[in-house]
Design a protein around this motif. Structure first.
Motif, PDB file in Angstrom:
ATOM      1  N   VAL A   1      -7.554  12.830  30.854  1.00 17.63           N
ATOM      2  CA  VAL A   1      -6.539  11.787  30.632  1.00 17.63           C
ATOM      3  C   VAL A   1      -6.229  11.067  31.941  1.00 17.63           C
ATOM      4  CG1 VAL A   1      -4.112  11.441  30.089  1.00 17.63           C
ATOM      5  CG2 VAL A   1      -5.517  12.807  28.592  1.00 17.63           C
ATOM      6  N   VAL A   2      -6.106  11.842  33.036  1.00 18.72           N
ATOM      7  CA  VAL A   2      -5.828  11.214  34.332  1.00 18.72           C
ATOM      8  C   VAL A   2      -6.977  10.284  34.725  1.00 18.72           C
ATOM      9  CG1 VAL A   2      -5.629  11.676  36.795  1.00 18.72           C
ATOM     10  CG2 VAL A   2      -4.281  12.975  35.199  1.00 18.72           C
ATOM     11  N   GLY A   3      -8.218  10.756  34.490  1.00 19.25           N
ATOM     12  CA  GLY A   3      -9.370   9.919  34.818  1.00 19.25           C
ATOM     13  C   GLY A   3      -9.381   8.643  33.999  1.00 19.25           C
ATOM     14  N   ALA A   4      -9.088   8.771  32.690  1.00 19.12           N
ATOM     15  CA  ALA A   4      -9.059   7.581  31.835  1.00 19.12           C
ATOM     16  C   ALA A   4      -7.970   6.631  32.287  1.00 19.12           C
ATOM     17  CB  ALA A   4      -8.835   7.991  30.381  1.00 19.12           C
ATOM     18  N   SER A   5      -6.825   7.196  32.715  1.00 17.78           N
ATOM     19  CA  SER A   5      -5.727   6.344  33.176  1.00 17.78           C
ATOM     20  C   SER A   5      -6.113   5.606  34.443  1.00 17.78           C
ATOM     21  CB  SER A   5      -4.494   7.217  33.404  1.00 17.78           C
ATOM     22  OG  SER A   5      -3.638   6.615  34.316  1.00 17.78           O
ATOM     23  N   ILE A   6      -6.791   6.323  35.378  1.00 18.51           N
ATOM     24  CA  ILE A   6      -7.239   5.664  36.617  1.00 18.51           C
ATOM     25  C   ILE A   6      -8.213   4.551  36.287  1.00 18.51           C
ATOM     26  CG2 ILE A   6      -8.566   5.991  38.728  1.00 18.51           C
ATOM     27  CD1 ILE A   6      -7.469   8.791  38.900  1.00 18.51           C
ATOM     28  N   GLY A   7      -9.135   4.830  35.337  1.00 14.21           N
ATOM     29  CA  GLY A   7     -10.160   3.837  35.028  1.00 14.21           C
ATOM     30  C   GLY A   7      -9.617   2.640  34.263  1.00 14.21           C
ATOM     31  N   LEU A   8      -8.777   2.911  33.241  1.00 17.84           N
ATOM     32  CA  LEU A   8      -8.340   1.812  32.379  1.00 17.84           C
ATOM     33  C   LEU A   8      -7.241   0.980  33.021  1.00 17.84           C
ATOM     34  CD1 LEU A   8      -8.331   3.587  28.923  1.00 17.84           C
ATOM     35  CD2 LEU A   8     -10.073   2.175  29.921  1.00 17.84           C
ATOM     36  N   HIS A   9      -6.508   1.552  33.986  1.00 17.73           N
ATOM     37  CA  HIS A   9      -5.517   0.766  34.714  1.00 17.73           C
ATOM     38  C   HIS A   9      -6.070   0.275  36.044  1.00 17.73           C
ATOM     39  CE1 HIS A   9      -2.143   2.985  32.372  1.00 17.73           C
ATOM     40  NE2 HIS A   9      -2.692   2.014  31.673  1.00 17.73           N
ATOM     41  N   GLY A  10      -7.412   0.199  36.125  1.00 14.76           N
ATOM     42  CA  GLY A  10      -8.024  -0.150  37.396  1.00 14.76           C
ATOM     43  C   GLY A  10      -7.633  -1.526  37.894  1.00 14.76           C
ATOM     44  N   HIS A  11      -7.282  -2.448  36.986  1.00 13.59           N
ATOM     45  CA  HIS A  11      -6.914  -3.789  37.419  1.00 13.59           C
ATOM     46  C   HIS A  11      -5.428  -3.897  37.733  1.00 13.59           C
ATOM     47  CE1 HIS A  11      -6.200  -3.404  33.215  1.00 13.59           C
ATOM     48  NE2 HIS A  11      -5.515  -4.506  33.176  1.00 13.59           N
ATOM     49  N   LEU A  12      -4.670  -2.804  37.525  1.00 16.21           N
ATOM     50  CA  LEU A  12      -3.226  -2.840  37.783  1.00 16.21           C
ATOM     51  C   LEU A  12      -2.833  -1.958  38.960  1.00 16.21           C
ATOM     52  CD1 LEU A  12      -1.943  -2.474  34.134  1.00 16.21           C
ATOM     53  CD2 LEU A  12      -2.138  -4.554  35.444  1.00 16.21           C
ATOM     54  N   THR A  13      -3.423  -0.763  39.031  1.00 14.82           N
ATOM     55  CA  THR A  13      -3.044   0.199  40.057  1.00 14.82           C
ATOM     56  C   THR A  13      -4.304   0.590  40.829  1.00 14.82           C
ATOM     57  OG1 THR A  13      -3.357   1.941  38.434  1.00 14.82           O
ATOM     58  CG2 THR A  13      -1.124   1.184  38.773  1.00 14.82           C
ATOM     59  N   PRO A  14      -4.152   1.237  41.995  1.00 11.41           N
ATOM     60  CA  PRO A  14      -5.337   1.692  42.724  1.00 11.41           C
ATOM     61  C   PRO A  14      -6.247   2.524  41.843  1.00 11.41           C
ATOM     62  CG  PRO A  14      -3.437   1.945  44.090  1.00 11.41           C
ATOM     63  CD  PRO A  14      -2.941   1.443  42.776  1.00 11.41           C
ATOM     64  N   GLY A  15      -7.535   2.307  41.983  1.00  9.51           N
ATOM     65  CA  GLY A  15      -8.480   3.032  41.142  1.00  9.51           C
ATOM     66  C   GLY A  15      -9.460   2.045  40.558  1.00  9.51           C
ATOM     67  N   GLY A  16     -10.175   2.478  39.552  1.00  5.79           N
ATOM     68  CA  GLY A  16     -11.169   1.613  38.928  1.00  5.79           C
ATOM     69  C   GLY A  16     -12.170   2.448  38.186  1.00  5.79           C
ATOM     70  N   GLY A  17     -13.245   1.808  37.767  1.00  5.67           N
ATOM     71  CA  GLY A  17     -14.208   2.490  36.916  1.00  5.67           C
ATOM     72  C   GLY A  17     -14.839   3.690  37.579  1.00  5.67           C
ATOM     73  N   PHE A  18     -15.325   3.515  38.802  1.00  5.10           N
ATOM     74  CA  PHE A  18     -16.022   4.621  39.452  1.00  5.10           C
ATOM     75  C   PHE A  18     -15.075   5.787  39.707  1.00  5.10           C
ATOM     76  CE2 PHE A  18     -17.985   7.028  42.796  1.00  5.10           C
ATOM     77  CZ  PHE A  18     -19.316   7.016  42.425  1.00  5.10           C
ATOM     78  N   GLN A  19     -13.862   5.478  40.176  1.00  4.50           N
ATOM     79  CA  GLN A  19     -12.908   6.544  40.455  1.00  4.50           C
ATOM     80  C   GLN A  19     -12.564   7.311  39.184  1.00  4.50           C
ATOM     81  OE1 GLN A  19     -12.882   3.512  41.726  1.00  4.50           O
ATOM     82  NE2 GLN A  19     -11.760   3.368  43.625  1.00  4.50           N
ATOM     83  N   GLY A  20     -12.273   6.573  38.108  1.00  2.00           N
ATOM     84  CA  GLY A  20     -11.925   7.219  36.857  1.00  2.00           C
ATOM     85  C   GLY A  20     -13.072   8.054  36.321  1.00  2.00           C
ATOM     86  N   GLY A  21     -14.296   7.491  36.385  1.00  8.14           N
ATOM     87  CA  GLY A  21     -15.446   8.233  35.878  1.00  8.14           C
ATOM     88  C   GLY A  21     -15.708   9.490  36.665  1.00  8.14           C
TER      89      GLY A  21
END
Lengths: 260, 89
Positions: A125-145
């Motif tokens: 869930v944390v990974g999905a949150s990092i990935g799906l909120h990548g355009h709002l908060t620090p993070g993105g696709g690679f980080q979430g994945g």
């Protein structure tokens, strides 16, 4: 004793070099143009007043990674997957992936297994949150994945590879998921161009929001939800592809063994 | 009592964690037991994560933490399990 002296020597050397750098950095003042570059990105990344020059993403790093230099990131992604394909090709005859249907036992103790069962969904869930909120908060696709990929790895360590196989996480399915991710990235890259073809207007490859001279673009908002045009889709598909790619790497590495 | 600016505290934490990371790197290189070397390497990565966080690069923190603490030690442990655990002279 000898080790302590060696360590002391290394640390004092590093401290000396840092002291030197502290004084040297007084002389190395970067020119003021560099500030202007940063100000340009901060000004244009999320700015509804300049409708045709903004990315509509509050997270400037993701805006730069997937919009300002989006083509670079596409090729970075392809390098990662070429490496993965090379790994799979090297191990292609060394592993078999048939789950024999035997009862999976073993692994670590019950306490560790229970804690893993509780924490693994949280990691996903944390990974999905990092990935799906990548355009709002620090993070993105690679980080979430990469965060999501930790969960199957913990399952492999705590249970076994066979346990993952018995739950249906096989490398062929992960390959399918990874391919969906890659195709998604590719189609998102040319989405604006395809829409432009359909309505017979000019549009760029890798176009995000409408630009002057190319009025076609993906919407920044769906309903009232900010998706920043292509950025959300790029992050989502990249997350799928990275998580699946790392899972493939683990299962293949663990299952590969030389036969006879 | 010495008054410390918040920036000073941040810089002190950064200095301490960078020096500790040097110690962790040294131990990881000198350790003969490869599993322990991997753990030292993970400790070093954790300290680097603190550095990245205070250098205001949260994106790098989020990519560095799972990759360097979770995935790379995992791959290395798998590889060690396929060879010998203790490095020879």
């Amino acid at each position: 004793m000898k080790r302590a002296i060696e360590l002391l020597v290394i640390i004092s050397l590093i401290l000396g070099v840092s002291l030197l750098l502290t004084f040297a950095s007084e002389l190395l003042v970067p020119s003021k143009d560099i500030r202007l570059l940063a100000l340009f990105y901060l000004f244009t990344a999320f700015n509804p007043r300049i409708e045709y020059y903004t990315v509509s993403s509050p997270e400037v790093v993701t805006a730069i990674v997937w919009d300002y230099r989006g083509l670079d990131t596409l090729f970075e992604t392809s390098v990662f997957y070429l490496a993965l394909i090379a790994g799979l090709a090297l191990a292609r005859k060394l592993y078999t992936e048939t789950y024999s249907g035997e009862v999976v036992s073993g692994g670590l103790s019950t306490i560790v297994k229970t804690v893993t069962r509780i924490t693994a969904p949280m990691i996903i869930v944390v990974g999905a949150s990092i990935g799906l909120h990548g355009h709002l908060t620090p993070g993105g696709g690679f980080q979430g994945g990469a965060t999501i990929a930790v969960a199957p790895m913990i399952f492999i360590v705590v249970y076994s590879t066979m346990f993952l196989l018995s739950k249906g996480v096989s490398s062929s399915r992960m390959l399918l998921l990874r391919s969906i991710g890659l195709l998604g990235i590719g189609f998102t890259g040319i989405a604006g161009f395809l829409i432009g073809l359909a309505v017979n207007k000019y549009a760029y490859v890798f176009q995000n929001l409408p630009k002057p001279g190319a009025e076609i673009g993906l919407p920044a908002y769906i309903g009232n939800v900010l998706i920043s045009g292509t950025l959300w889709f790029f992050n989502f598909f990249e997350m799928l592809a990275v998580a699946a790619g790392f899972t493939i790497a683990f299962t293949v590495l663990l299952l590969a063994r030389r036969e006879g | 009592m010495i008054y410390m600016y918040p920036e000073t505290i941040v810089y002190l934490i950064m200095a301490v964690s960078s020096i500790l990371s040097v110690v962790a790197v040294y131990l990881a290189i000198m350790e003969r037991d490869l599993v322990r070397a991997v753990l030292y390497s993970a400790i070093q990565s954790g300290l680097y994560t603190i550095l990245y966080y205070f250098l205001m690069a949260p994106d790098i923190v989020l990519v560095y933490l799972p990759v360097a603490v979770g995935l790379i030690p995992g791959v290395l442990l798998i590889l060690i399990s396929k060879t010998e655990r203790v490095e020879k002279e």
